[in-house]
Every structure is written in structure tokens, then in C-alpha cells.
Motif scaffolding. Structure first.
Motif, PDB file in Angstrom:
ATOM      1  N   LEU A 117       0.851  -1.039   0.001  1.00  0.00           N
ATOM      2  CA  LEU A 117      -0.118  -0.074  -0.084  1.00  0.00           C
ATOM      3  C   LEU A 117       0.957   1.330   0.054  1.00  0.00           C
ATOM      4  CD1 LEU A 117      -3.221   0.908   0.183  1.00  0.00           C
ATOM      5  CD2 LEU A 117      -2.585   1.032   2.455  1.00  0.00           C
ATOM      6  N   GLY A 118       0.697   2.313  -0.827  1.00  0.00           N
ATOM      7  CA  GLY A 118       1.409   3.549  -0.909  1.00  0.00           C
ATOM      8  C   GLY A 118       2.662   3.215  -1.949  1.00  0.00           C
ATOM      9  N   GLN A 119       2.884   1.913  -2.185  1.00  0.00           N
ATOM     10  CA  GLN A 119       4.332   1.890  -3.017  1.00  0.00           C
ATOM     11  C   GLN A 119       4.326   2.746  -4.442  1.00  0.00           C
ATOM     12  OE1 GLN A 119       4.824  -2.444  -3.986  1.00  0.00           O
ATOM     13  NE2 GLN A 119       6.589  -1.969  -5.253  1.00  0.00           N
ATOM     14  N   VAL A 120       5.466   3.374  -4.463  1.00  0.00           N
ATOM     15  CA  VAL A 120       5.549   4.242  -5.741  1.00  0.00           C
ATOM     16  C   VAL A 120       5.964   3.190  -6.836  1.00  0.00           C
ATOM     17  CG1 VAL A 120       6.693   6.293  -6.744  1.00  0.00           C
ATOM     18  CG2 VAL A 120       5.579   6.097  -4.152  1.00  0.00           C
ATOM     19  N   LEU A 121       5.509   3.387  -7.947  1.00  0.00           N
ATOM     20  CA  LEU A 121       5.910   2.274  -9.257  1.00  0.00           C
ATOM     21  C   LEU A 121       6.507   3.646 -10.259  1.00  0.00           C
ATOM     22  CD1 LEU A 121       2.980   0.027  -9.547  1.00  0.00           C
ATOM     23  CD2 LEU A 121       4.989  -0.294  -7.842  1.00  0.00           C
ATOM     24  N   LYS A 122       7.353   3.101 -11.092  1.00  0.00           N
ATOM     25  CA  LYS A 122       7.700   3.784 -12.411  1.00  0.00           C
ATOM     26  C   LYS A 122       7.207   3.235 -13.509  1.00  0.00           C
ATOM     27  CE  LYS A 122      10.964   7.141 -13.475  1.00  0.00           C
ATOM     28  NZ  LYS A 122      12.096   8.077 -13.305  1.00  0.00           N
ATOM     29  N   ILE A 123       6.068   3.840 -14.312  1.00  0.00           N
ATOM     30  CA  ILE A 123       5.490   2.913 -15.368  1.00  0.00           C
ATOM     31  C   ILE A 123       5.381   3.955 -16.273  1.00  0.00           C
ATOM     32  CG2 ILE A 123       3.459   1.830 -15.925  1.00  0.00           C
ATOM     33  CD1 ILE A 123       4.321   0.209 -13.771  1.00  0.00           C
ATOM     34  N   ASN A 124       5.406   3.271 -17.693  1.00  0.00           N
ATOM     35  CA  ASN A 124       5.512   4.091 -18.783  1.00  0.00           C
ATOM     36  C   ASN A 124       4.144   4.663 -19.131  1.00  0.00           C
ATOM     37  OD1 ASN A 124       5.254   3.924 -22.338  1.00  0.00           O
ATOM     38  ND2 ASN A 124       6.880   5.062 -21.624  1.00  0.00           N
ATOM     39  N   ILE A 125       3.738   5.842 -19.686  1.00  0.00           N
ATOM     40  CA  ILE A 125       2.512   6.098 -20.208  1.00  0.00           C
ATOM     41  C   ILE A 125       2.743   6.678 -21.750  1.00  0.00           C
ATOM     42  CG2 ILE A 125       1.183   6.782 -18.011  1.00  0.00           C
ATOM     43  CD1 ILE A 125       1.780   9.875 -18.650  1.00  0.00           C
ATOM     44  N   ALA A 126       1.702   6.551 -22.625  1.00  0.00           N
ATOM     45  CA  ALA A 126       2.009   6.881 -23.812  1.00  0.00           C
ATOM     46  C   ALA A 126       0.316   7.314 -24.270  1.00  0.00           C
ATOM     47  CB  ALA A 126       2.634   5.798 -24.601  1.00  0.00           C
ATOM     48  N   HIS A 127      -0.052   8.292 -23.984  1.00  0.00           N
ATOM     49  CA  HIS A 127      -1.442   8.600 -24.536  1.00  0.00           C
ATOM     50  C   HIS A 127      -1.436   9.950 -24.934  1.00  0.00           C
ATOM     51  CE1 HIS A 127      -1.723   8.926 -20.066  1.00  0.00           C
ATOM     52  NE2 HIS A 127      -2.079  10.043 -20.510  1.00  0.00           N
ATOM     53  N   ASN A 128      -2.668  10.196 -25.407  1.00  0.00           N
ATOM     54  CA  ASN A 128      -3.322  11.544 -26.152  1.00  0.00           C
ATOM     55  C   ASN A 128      -4.323  11.798 -25.286  1.00  0.00           C
ATOM     56  OD1 ASN A 128      -2.811  13.835 -27.696  1.00  0.00           O
ATOM     57  ND2 ASN A 128      -4.374  13.017 -28.995  1.00  0.00           N
ATOM     58  N   GLU A 129      -5.269  10.755 -24.831  1.00  0.00           N
ATOM     59  CA  GLU A 129      -6.522  10.981 -24.083  1.00  0.00           C
ATOM     60  C   GLU A 129      -6.386  10.082 -22.813  1.00  0.00           C
ATOM     61  OE1 GLU A 129      -6.833  10.110 -27.431  1.00  0.00           O
ATOM     62  OE2 GLU A 129      -7.776  12.122 -28.228  1.00  0.00           O
ATOM     63  N   GLY A 130      -5.761  10.659 -21.785  1.00  0.00           N
ATOM     64  CA  GLY A 130      -5.651   9.875 -20.372  1.00  0.00           C
ATOM     65  C   GLY A 130      -6.213  10.704 -19.383  1.00  0.00           C
ATOM     66  N   ASN A 131      -6.834  11.891 -19.742  1.00  0.00           N
ATOM     67  CA  ASN A 131      -7.343  12.683 -18.686  1.00  0.00           C
ATOM     68  C   ASN A 131      -8.770  12.272 -18.085  1.00  0.00           C
ATOM     69  OD1 ASN A 131      -8.593  14.775 -17.441  1.00  0.00           O
ATOM     70  ND2 ASN A 131      -8.177  16.339 -18.970  1.00  0.00           N
ATOM     71  N   TYR A 132      -8.632  11.464 -17.132  1.00  0.00           N
ATOM     72  CA  TYR A 132      -9.586  10.753 -16.497  1.00  0.00           C
ATOM     73  C   TYR A 132     -10.860  11.650 -15.867  1.00  0.00           C
ATOM     74  CZ  TYR A 132     -12.632   7.567 -14.212  1.00  0.00           C
ATOM     75  OH  TYR A 132     -13.966   6.694 -13.616  1.00  0.00           O
ATOM     76  N   PHE A 133     -11.936  11.429 -16.239  1.00  0.00           N
ATOM     77  CA  PHE A 133     -13.000  12.354 -15.802  1.00  0.00           C
ATOM     78  C   PHE A 133     -14.279  11.489 -15.450  1.00  0.00           C
ATOM     79  CE2 PHE A 133     -17.031  14.648 -16.404  1.00  0.00           C
ATOM     80  CZ  PHE A 133     -16.830  15.964 -15.731  1.00  0.00           C
ATOM     81  N   THR A 134     -14.921  12.021 -14.317  1.00  0.00           N
ATOM     82  CA  THR A 134     -16.117  11.117 -14.097  1.00  0.00           C
ATOM     83  C   THR A 134     -17.205  12.242 -13.222  1.00  0.00           C
ATOM     84  OG1 THR A 134     -17.312   9.191 -13.152  1.00  0.00           O
ATOM     85  CG2 THR A 134     -15.445   9.979 -11.568  1.00  0.00           C
ATOM     86  N   ASP A 135     -18.430  12.089 -12.894  1.00  0.00           N
ATOM     87  CA  ASP A 135     -19.163  12.584 -12.198  1.00  0.00           C
ATOM     88  C   ASP A 135     -18.838  12.705 -10.895  1.00  0.00           C
ATOM     89  OD1 ASP A 135     -20.758  10.580 -11.266  1.00  0.00           O
ATOM     90  OD2 ASP A 135     -21.844  10.619 -12.968  1.00  0.00           O
ATOM     91  N   ASP A 136     -19.220  13.459  -9.884  1.00  0.00           N
ATOM     92  CA  ASP A 136     -19.176  13.655  -8.415  1.00  0.00           C
ATOM     93  C   ASP A 136     -19.645  12.370  -7.784  1.00  0.00           C
ATOM     94  OD1 ASP A 136     -18.010  15.918  -8.444  1.00  0.00           O
ATOM     95  OD2 ASP A 136     -19.631  17.246  -8.037  1.00  0.00           O
ATOM     96  N   LYS A 137     -20.808  11.785  -8.239  1.00  0.00           N
ATOM     97  CA  LYS A 137     -21.549  10.914  -7.548  1.00  0.00           C
ATOM     98  C   LYS A 137     -20.468   9.584  -7.588  1.00  0.00           C
ATOM     99  CE  LYS A 137     -25.606   8.095  -7.479  1.00  0.00           C
ATOM    100  NZ  LYS A 137     -25.885   7.223  -8.674  1.00  0.00           N
ATOM    101  N   HIS A 138     -19.987   9.194  -8.879  1.00  0.00           N
ATOM    102  CA  HIS A 138     -19.276   8.089  -9.027  1.00  0.00           C
ATOM    103  C   HIS A 138     -17.802   8.354  -8.207  1.00  0.00           C
ATOM    104  CE1 HIS A 138     -16.411   5.821 -11.816  1.00  0.00           C
ATOM    105  NE2 HIS A 138     -17.061   4.867 -10.758  1.00  0.00           N
ATOM    106  N   LEU A 139     -17.267   9.693  -8.310  1.00  0.00           N
ATOM    107  CA  LEU A 139     -16.038   9.998  -7.665  1.00  0.00           C
ATOM    108  C   LEU A 139     -16.152   9.648  -6.269  1.00  0.00           C
ATOM    109  CD1 LEU A 139     -13.217  11.088  -8.078  1.00  0.00           C
ATOM    110  CD2 LEU A 139     -14.040  13.407  -7.799  1.00  0.00           C
TER     111      LEU A 139
END
Lengths: 79, 225
Positions: B131-153
Motif C-alpha cells: 500500500l502506498g508503493q511508488v512505481l515507475k511506469i510508462n505512459i503513452a497517450h493523448n486521451e488519458g485525462n480521466y473524468f467522472t461525475d461527483d457521484k461516481h467519484l
């Protein structure tokens, strides 16, 4: 029968592309420009004589595929 | 453990994930999107790429393909589903995961290694991480901006469904460590039943010291547990 569908991001969803277009136009001297929201436009031809039935079908298309209802609104117009 | 990787026209991380799964001793099969039946699988992976050239919206067309009906059935009967990058986008388009992935806030395609923090280590996908471990992982995307409504958040937080968040190398979660503008720095989420994980970072690219690091391995070994 022909319809147009415009899909735009909902008001409270950030539209970075619209913002960039807006800033560019402001740079071009369009100083009375207030805001721009970018969207998508579809022209749809449907083989149907009853306008109400056709509209219902187009509505279904919007809900199932053309718009992502979490972030987008759509408007249907008869052409 | 048996796994299936779904391949769409435009998928481009399908081979990478297959290599990762085979390295971890999964018995893997590739499944072309036109298939109408799935081989018996304990895990189904929807790989990264640009399915259908990102036409309409990323993942929108793949999300309505024939094989997806079968993936939804398998998900509902408890099969584990992992969606990486474009796979995450496809899972949101099918409705298996809530919310959506918007264009990156800076409008740029981002391809670099980022730090992510393990927020939930009690799921079948993450149990081998601390828990809380920090990983170094590659990202490669143009649409990665996660969005959801307040209820789901709220639901995501209440039910501990956020798997990973973007952070700095010390584990600090802030706007500075958010590469794409994702709401609350979310990098990966689980569904309510916790048998589906969608994430933007690519764990399959982090399985070999020779080319990167091995921070992604535990995701696959968690599943084998």
C-alpha cells in the motif's frame, strides 16, 4: 429524410481544443470574441417517411454511439 | 491461468502484453475482434493502441464490436478484465467502467515514464504491491485525462476503487505530478465488483530490466495468486 446532429462537450467539461482555437482567434485580432466550444457535426440520411419515427431513430443513434453522454450533449435538426 | 488478449485493427500493444503474460506462465491466446466466442479464460486483456484510428472517440468503435458482447458477458460472470491505455478507454465506452478519458489537458501526446502510487492493494490485480508503493511506469497517450461525475467519484473513494494515482518519486500526489489533468490524479480504477481494472500506464512495458524496470511484474503475479 436528412438530419444534422451536433455533439458538443457539456458546459462544465473543460474544452482545451476550443480554448486554443479561441486564443488563436484573439491573437488574430478578433477582440470581440467571447467564447468558443469545439464540437462534432454529423449529416445523417435515413430511409423513413414519418418524421417522428426518424427522429426517434436518430436519437437512438446519438445515445448508443454518436455522443458520450457523460461529457457530451447533442442536438438534432431536420435539414 | 488462462488469458485472452483481444486484438482490434489498430491495437499495437497486443504483442507486448502477450510477452508479459507468457513470461508469467499464463496460457495466452490472441482473439481477433471479429470472433463471436471467447476461449475459456480467467483473464481477458484489452490492450493499448489506437483501435480504429481513434475514430469518433478513442475506444468508441471497438466498444461496440462483436467480441465486446462476449467480454461483457464474461465480466458479468466474474472473469478478470484488464484494460490498459486504449483498453481502458474501450472499457469506459462499453460501460464496464464508469467515467471517461478526455484529451490530455496540455493537448499533447505524452510518452514518458511517470510515478504512480498504489492506492488499493487489496484487489486481485494489486495484492502483491505494498500500500502506498511508488512505481515507475510508462505512459503513452493523448486521451488519458480521466473524468467522472461527483457521484461516481465519491463511490470510487468510499469503496476503495481507485487502484493507482499519479504522484512524484516520493509519492506526493499533487497537480505538479499529474501528467494529463486526470481528476484527483487518477491513473487506474476498479469496478464495484473489483474484477475489472482499467489503467492508463503500461505495466506490460515494465517487465524486463534490460529495457526498463520490473515494476509491472507484480500486477501479473498478483493475478496468479
Amino acid at each position: 429524410m436528412k438530419f444534422s446532429v451536433t455533439v458538443t462537450l457539456k458546459k462544465d467539461v473543460l474544452d482545451p481544443q476550443g480554448k486554443v482555437v479561441q486564443n488563436t482567434l484573439l491573437n488574430l485580432g478578433m477582440d470581440n470574441l467571447k467564447s468558443i466550444r469545439q464540437g462534432k457535426f454529423f449529416e445523417i440520411e435515413i430511409d423513413e417517411k414519418d418524421e417522428e419515427v426518424a427522429k426517434k431513430r436518430i436519437n437512438e443513434m446519438c445515445q448508443k454511439l454518436l455522443a458520450n453522454l457523460i461529457i457530451e450533449d447533442y442536438k438534432i435538426n431536420k435539414l | 491461468m488462462k488469458s485472452s488478449v483481444i486484438v482490434f485493427p489498430g491495437s499495437n500493444c497486443d504483442r507486448d502484453i502477450a510477452v508479459a503474460l507468457e513470461k508469467m506462465q499464463f496460457k495466452n491466446q490472441m482473439v481477433w475482434h471479429k470472433e463471436t466466442t471467447l476461449p475459456k479464460s480467467d483473464l481477458i486483456v484489452i490492450p493499448g493502441g489506437f483501435s480504429y484510428g481513434d475514430y469518433l472517440r478513442s475506444g468508441a468503435i471497438a466498444g461496440k464490436s462483436l467480441i465486446i458482447e462476449e467480454v461483457i458477458k464474461a465480466a458479468n460472470s466474474g472473469c478478470f478484465i484488464l484494460g490498459i491505455c486504449n483498453g481502458f478507454q474501450i472499457l469506459t465506452e462499453t460501460g464496464l467502467l464508469k467515467g471517461t478519458l478526455l484529451r490530455n489537458k496540455n493537448l499533447k501526446f505524452i510518452n514518458r515514464d511517470v510515478n504512480i502510487k498504489v492506492i488499493n492493494n487489496s484487489s486481485k490485480f494489486t495484492s502483491k504491491y505494498k500500500l502506498g508503493q511508488v512505481l515507475k511506469i510508462n505512459i503513452a497517450h493523448n486521451e488519458g485525462n480521466y473524468f467522472t461525475d461527483d457521484k461516481h467519484l465519491k463511490e470510487l473513494k468510499r469503496e476503495n476503487l481507485i487502484a493507482f494515482k499519479y504522484c512524484d518519486e516520493k509519492g506526493k500526489i499533487s497537480e505538479d505530478s499529474n501528467p494529463n489533468g486526470a481528476i484527483e490524479n487518477i491513473a487506474g480504477i476498479l469496478n464495484a465488483k473489483k474484477n475489472i481494472l482499467g489503467m492508463m500506464p503500461h505495466p506490460e512495458r515494465m517487465i524486463d530490466k534490460l529495457v526498463s524496470n520490473t515494476d509491472g511484474l507484480n500486477l501479473f503475479s498478483s493475478l496468479l495468486n
